[in-house]
Design a protein around this motif. Structure first.
Motif, PDB file in Angstrom:
ATOM      1  N   VAL A  39       0.839  -1.204   0.000  1.00 63.02           N
ATOM      2  CA  VAL A  39       0.000   0.000   0.000  1.00 63.02           C
ATOM      3  C   VAL A  39       0.871   1.249   0.000  1.00 63.02           C
ATOM      4  N   ALA A  40       1.871   1.276   0.879  1.00 59.03           N
ATOM      5  CA  ALA A  40       2.720   2.462   1.003  1.00 59.03           C
ATOM      6  C   ALA A  40       3.527   2.723  -0.268  1.00 59.03           C
ATOM      7  N   ALA A  41       3.983   1.639  -0.917  1.00 62.96           N
ATOM      8  CA  ALA A  41       4.820   1.794  -2.108  1.00 62.96           C
ATOM      9  C   ALA A  41       4.016   1.873  -3.393  1.00 62.96           C
ATOM     10  N   GLY A  42       2.720   1.535  -3.318  1.00 64.89           N
ATOM     11  CA  GLY A  42       1.894   1.549  -4.516  1.00 64.89           C
ATOM     12  C   GLY A  42       2.273   0.465  -5.499  1.00 64.89           C
ATOM     13  N   VAL A  43       2.579  -0.738  -4.965  1.00 67.36           N
ATOM     14  CA  VAL A  43       2.995  -1.845  -5.827  1.00 67.36           C
ATOM     15  C   VAL A  43       2.131  -3.068  -5.529  1.00 67.36           C
ATOM     16  N   LYS A  44       2.231  -4.053  -6.409  1.00 68.58           N
ATOM     17  CA  LYS A  44       1.524  -5.320  -6.227  1.00 68.58           C
ATOM     18  C   LYS A  44       2.530  -6.453  -6.313  1.00 68.58           C
ATOM     19  N   LEU A  45       2.644  -7.223  -5.218  1.00 72.66           N
ATOM     20  CA  LEU A  45       3.497  -8.393  -5.174  1.00 72.66           C
ATOM     21  C   LEU A  45       2.608  -9.638  -5.078  1.00 72.66           C
ATOM     22  N   GLN A  46       3.199 -10.805  -5.312  1.00 75.12           N
ATOM     23  CA  GLN A  46       2.440 -12.052  -5.262  1.00 75.12           C
ATOM     24  C   GLN A  46       2.659 -12.738  -3.917  1.00 75.12           C
ATOM     25  N   HIS A  47       1.579 -12.854  -3.142  1.00 69.73           N
ATOM     26  CA  HIS A  47       1.676 -13.473  -1.827  1.00 69.73           C
ATOM     27  C   HIS A  47       1.619 -14.994  -1.939  1.00 69.73           C
ATOM     28  N   VAL A  48       2.580 -15.666  -1.269  1.00 67.93           N
ATOM     29  CA  VAL A  48       2.599 -17.129  -1.198  1.00 67.93           C
ATOM     30  C   VAL A  48       2.535 -17.507   0.283  1.00 67.93           C
ATOM     31  N   PRO A  49       1.343 -17.864   0.793  1.00 67.13           N
ATOM     32  CA  PRO A  49       1.225 -18.184   2.220  1.00 67.13           C
ATOM     33  C   PRO A  49       1.706 -19.595   2.537  1.00 67.13           C
ATOM     34  N   TYR A  50       2.431 -19.741   3.633  1.00 69.32           N
ATOM     35  CA  TYR A  50       2.893 -21.030   4.128  1.00 69.32           C
ATOM     36  C   TYR A  50       2.235 -21.294   5.483  1.00 69.32           C
ATOM     37  N   ARG A  51       2.546 -22.447   6.080  1.00 67.46           N
ATOM     38  CA  ARG A  51       2.009 -22.781   7.393  1.00 67.46           C
ATOM     39  C   ARG A  51       2.902 -22.275   8.520  1.00 67.46           C
ATOM     40  N   GLY A  52       3.913 -21.524   8.175  1.00 69.32           N
ATOM     41  CA  GLY A  52       4.808 -20.956   9.164  1.00 69.32           C
ATOM     42  C   GLY A  52       5.954 -20.237   8.486  1.00 69.32           C
ATOM     43  N   THR A  53       6.666 -19.421   9.262  1.00 72.39           N
ATOM     44  CA  THR A  53       7.773 -18.648   8.713  1.00 72.39           C
ATOM     45  C   THR A  53       8.926 -19.544   8.273  1.00 72.39           C
ATOM     46  N   GLY A  54       9.185 -20.624   9.014  1.00 67.94           N
ATOM     47  CA  GLY A  54      10.291 -21.511   8.693  1.00 67.94           C
ATOM     48  C   GLY A  54      10.268 -22.007   7.258  1.00 67.94           C
ATOM     49  N   PRO A  55       9.152 -22.605   6.790  1.00 69.49           N
ATOM     50  CA  PRO A  55       9.095 -23.067   5.403  1.00 69.49           C
ATOM     51  C   PRO A  55       9.221 -21.932   4.386  1.00 69.49           C
ATOM     52  N   ALA A  56       8.661 -20.761   4.715  1.00 65.56           N
ATOM     53  CA  ALA A  56       8.754 -19.622   3.796  1.00 65.56           C
ATOM     54  C   ALA A  56      10.198 -19.170   3.640  1.00 65.56           C
ATOM     55  N   VAL A  57      10.919 -19.071   4.761  1.00 63.00           N
ATOM     56  CA  VAL A  57      12.323 -18.666   4.703  1.00 63.00           C
ATOM     57  C   VAL A  57      13.147 -19.719   3.970  1.00 63.00           C
ATOM     58  N   SER A  58      12.813 -20.985   4.175  1.00 65.62           N
ATOM     59  CA  SER A  58      13.528 -22.065   3.482  1.00 65.62           C
ATOM     60  C   SER A  58      13.403 -21.931   1.968  1.00 65.62           C
ATOM     61  N   ASP A  59      12.196 -21.637   1.483  1.00 63.17           N
ATOM     62  CA  ASP A  59      12.004 -21.466   0.041  1.00 63.17           C
ATOM     63  C   ASP A  59      12.676 -20.197  -0.474  1.00 63.17           C
ATOM     64  N   LEU A  60      12.723 -19.167   0.358  1.00 65.51           N
ATOM     65  CA  LEU A  60      13.440 -17.949  -0.039  1.00 65.51           C
ATOM     66  C   LEU A  60      14.929 -18.239  -0.164  1.00 65.51           C
ATOM     67  N   LEU A  61      15.472 -18.985   0.771  1.00 65.36           N
ATOM     68  CA  LEU A  61      16.885 -19.349   0.705  1.00 65.36           C
ATOM     69  C   LEU A  61      17.179 -20.176  -0.543  1.00 65.36           C
ATOM     70  N   GLY A  62      16.202 -20.987  -0.953  1.00 63.95           N
ATOM     71  CA  GLY A  62      16.387 -21.812  -2.134  1.00 63.95           C
ATOM     72  C   GLY A  62      16.125 -21.103  -3.445  1.00 63.95           C
ATOM     73  N   GLY A  63      15.742 -19.813  -3.377  1.00 63.23           N
ATOM     74  CA  GLY A  63      15.514 -19.048  -4.596  1.00 63.23           C
ATOM     75  C   GLY A  63      14.151 -19.248  -5.215  1.00 63.23           C
ATOM     76  N   ARG A  64      13.261 -19.947  -4.524  1.00 66.42           N
ATOM     77  CA  ARG A  64      11.903 -20.152  -5.060  1.00 66.42           C
ATOM     78  C   ARG A  64      11.012 -18.952  -4.790  1.00 66.42           C
ATOM     79  N   LEU A  65      11.447 -18.054  -3.918  1.00 65.31           N
ATOM     80  CA  LEU A  65      10.809 -16.766  -3.668  1.00 65.31           C
ATOM     81  C   LEU A  65      11.869 -15.691  -3.881  1.00 65.31           C
ATOM     82  N   GLN A  66      11.427 -14.449  -4.054  1.00 60.19           N
ATOM     83  CA  GLN A  66      12.394 -13.368  -4.270  1.00 60.19           C
ATOM     84  C   GLN A  66      12.561 -12.460  -3.045  1.00 60.19           C
ATOM     85  N   VAL A  67      11.480 -12.232  -2.313  1.00 61.85           N
ATOM     86  CA  VAL A  67      11.545 -11.286  -1.196  1.00 61.85           C
ATOM     87  C   VAL A  67      10.680 -11.773  -0.047  1.00 61.85           C
TER      88      VAL A  67
END
Length: 252
Positions: A147-175
């Protein structure tokens, strides 16, 4: 207490909630003289765990380490909840206020918040970010950023932060942008690049990382808080003791 206490965490292991729960448990064990089990019950943005604790026997043996999502935001996101944040719990104490850190995978060609915003404007919905689930603190922070930046990103919800960070480390997510405890070790190791801090001040543990407000979005502030609660109806003598020991543990 005469038998082990269970602190229920509403997300998978590896996230800030889990890290804080285990730190608190180790201190409370010594103070109370009983074992404390940290149990993860992910799902529904923390709603499954919160509902289970709300309906647990009010004897001080089952507690919830909730956060801004489970204890404040979820009622505005879910039409039906099995608990009421205000009526279903006895408040035992504020555990922590945690700044989120905005990080990117090294493969993303952006080395500042301004560059991420520029990429997102050029590719609406083209950048994927992971969170611990719909209504999680990370989701709330990222939605505020969009909202603040006026942009649209794609949300990928996980069942916890751990799996999300794991996929980010693996390059399957960008930010992503989530609590500092779950990210700083990876930043220090060079596996992720920190571009901004969500609070009003820089983190002492990462003094070279600017706040998002000073980097690109003046006034931006999207920190998160965590609180320990017991089921409503827990006897006052028990909640008073637990609250006092929790406060002492957080100051130790």
């Amino acid at each position: 207490p005469t038998r082990p206490i269970t602190i229920v965490v509403p997300f998978t292991p590896g996230g800030s909630t889990d890290i804080l729960a285990r730190l608190l448990a180790s201190k409370l064990e010594a103070a109370l003289g009983v074992g404390i089990v940290v149990e993860s019950r992910p799902g529904a943005g923390g709603g499954i765990a919160s509902g289970a604790v709300a309906n647990a026997r009010p004897d001080g043996q089952t507690l919830l380490l909730g956060h801004i999502g489970t204890l404040a935001v979820n009622p505005s996101l879910y039409a039906r909840l099995s608990y009421d944040p205000l009526r279903s719990f006895a408040q035992l104490g504020l555990i922590a206020t945690v700044h989120n850190v905005f990080v990117v995978h090294p493969s993303l060609p952006a080395r500042s918040i301004a560059e991420v915003i520029a990429l997102a404007r050029a590719r609406p919905g083209g950048l994927d970010y992971g969170t611990g689930g719909v209504g999680s603190a990370a989701h709330i922070a990222m939605a505020a950023f969009e909202v603040a930046a006026g942009v649209k990103l794609q949300h990928v919800p996980y069942r916890g932060t751990g799996p999300a960070v794991s996929d980010l480390l693996g390059g399957r997510l960008q930010v992503t942008m989530t609590g500092a405890p779950a990210l700083l070790q990876h930043v220090a190791a060079g596996r992720l690049i920190a571009l901004g801090v969500s609070g009003k001040a820089r983190l002492p543990a990462a003094p070279d990382v600017p706040t998002i407000a000073e980097a690109a979005l003046p006034g931006f502030d999207a920190s998160q808080w965590y609180g320990l609660v017991a089921p409503a109806g827990t006897p006052e003598a028990i909640t008073t003791r637990l609250a006092a020991e929790t406060a002492a543990a957080m100051e130790a």
